[in-house]
Design a protein around this motif. Sequence first.
Motif, PDB file in Angstrom:
ATOM      1  N   ARG A 137      -7.667   2.735   2.610  1.00 15.09           N
ATOM      2  CA  ARG A 137      -6.854   1.647   3.162  1.00 15.09           C
ATOM      3  C   ARG A 137      -7.397   0.302   2.707  1.00 15.09           C
ATOM      4  O   ARG A 137      -8.592   0.051   2.772  1.00 15.09           O
ATOM      5  N   PRO A 138      -6.515  -0.589   2.299  1.00 11.80           N
ATOM      6  CA  PRO A 138      -6.973  -1.928   1.941  1.00 11.80           C
ATOM      7  C   PRO A 138      -7.375  -2.704   3.197  1.00 11.80           C
ATOM      8  O   PRO A 138      -6.901  -2.420   4.298  1.00 11.80           O
ATOM      9  N   PHE A 156      -4.692  -4.228   5.344  1.00 11.62           N
ATOM     10  CA  PHE A 156      -3.884  -3.278   6.106  1.00 11.62           C
ATOM     11  C   PHE A 156      -4.395  -3.140   7.537  1.00 11.62           C
ATOM     12  O   PHE A 156      -3.617  -2.991   8.474  1.00 11.62           O
ATOM     13  N   TRP A 197       0.862  -1.185   0.000  1.00 15.94           N
ATOM     14  CA  TRP A 197       0.000   0.000   0.000  1.00 15.94           C
ATOM     15  C   TRP A 197       0.894   1.228   0.000  1.00 15.94           C
ATOM     16  O   TRP A 197       1.891   1.299   0.710  1.00 15.94           O
TER      17      TRP A 197
END
Length: 104
Positions: free
Chosen positions: A90-91, A94, A84
Motif C-alpha cells: 500500500r502506498p 493510501f 493504486w
Amino acid sequence: MSEFNLNEMSLRDLQDLKKKVDAAVASYEARKLQEARAELDARAKELGFSLAELVASSTDAKPKKTRKPSTPKWRHRENHEMTWTGQGKRPKWFEHAELIPTQE
C-alpha cells in the motif's frame, strides 16, 4: 601416492605444487566434460538426434508473455494522479487519505 610434509616445504615449492594441482584439477574436469559430451552424443544418436539439435531446441526460449498493466482501483480524492491498483504494498498516501473507488 607419495606423502608430502607441507610444513617443511618452502613457499616457492608450495606455490609450484599449487600450480601443478590446479593444472591437474583443470585437466581432470576437462576430461570428464569430454567423456560426458561423448556419452550424451552417443545417447542422442541412439534416439535419432544430434546433440546439437537437442541442445538447440532446449535453449529456444519462448518469448515471455507480458501482462498489461493493472487498472487502478483506488484514486486519491484531491489528487487524481495518485492511484493504486490494490496489488502490492500500500502506498503511504493510501493509509491517510480519503479515498474514492475508480469508476473504470
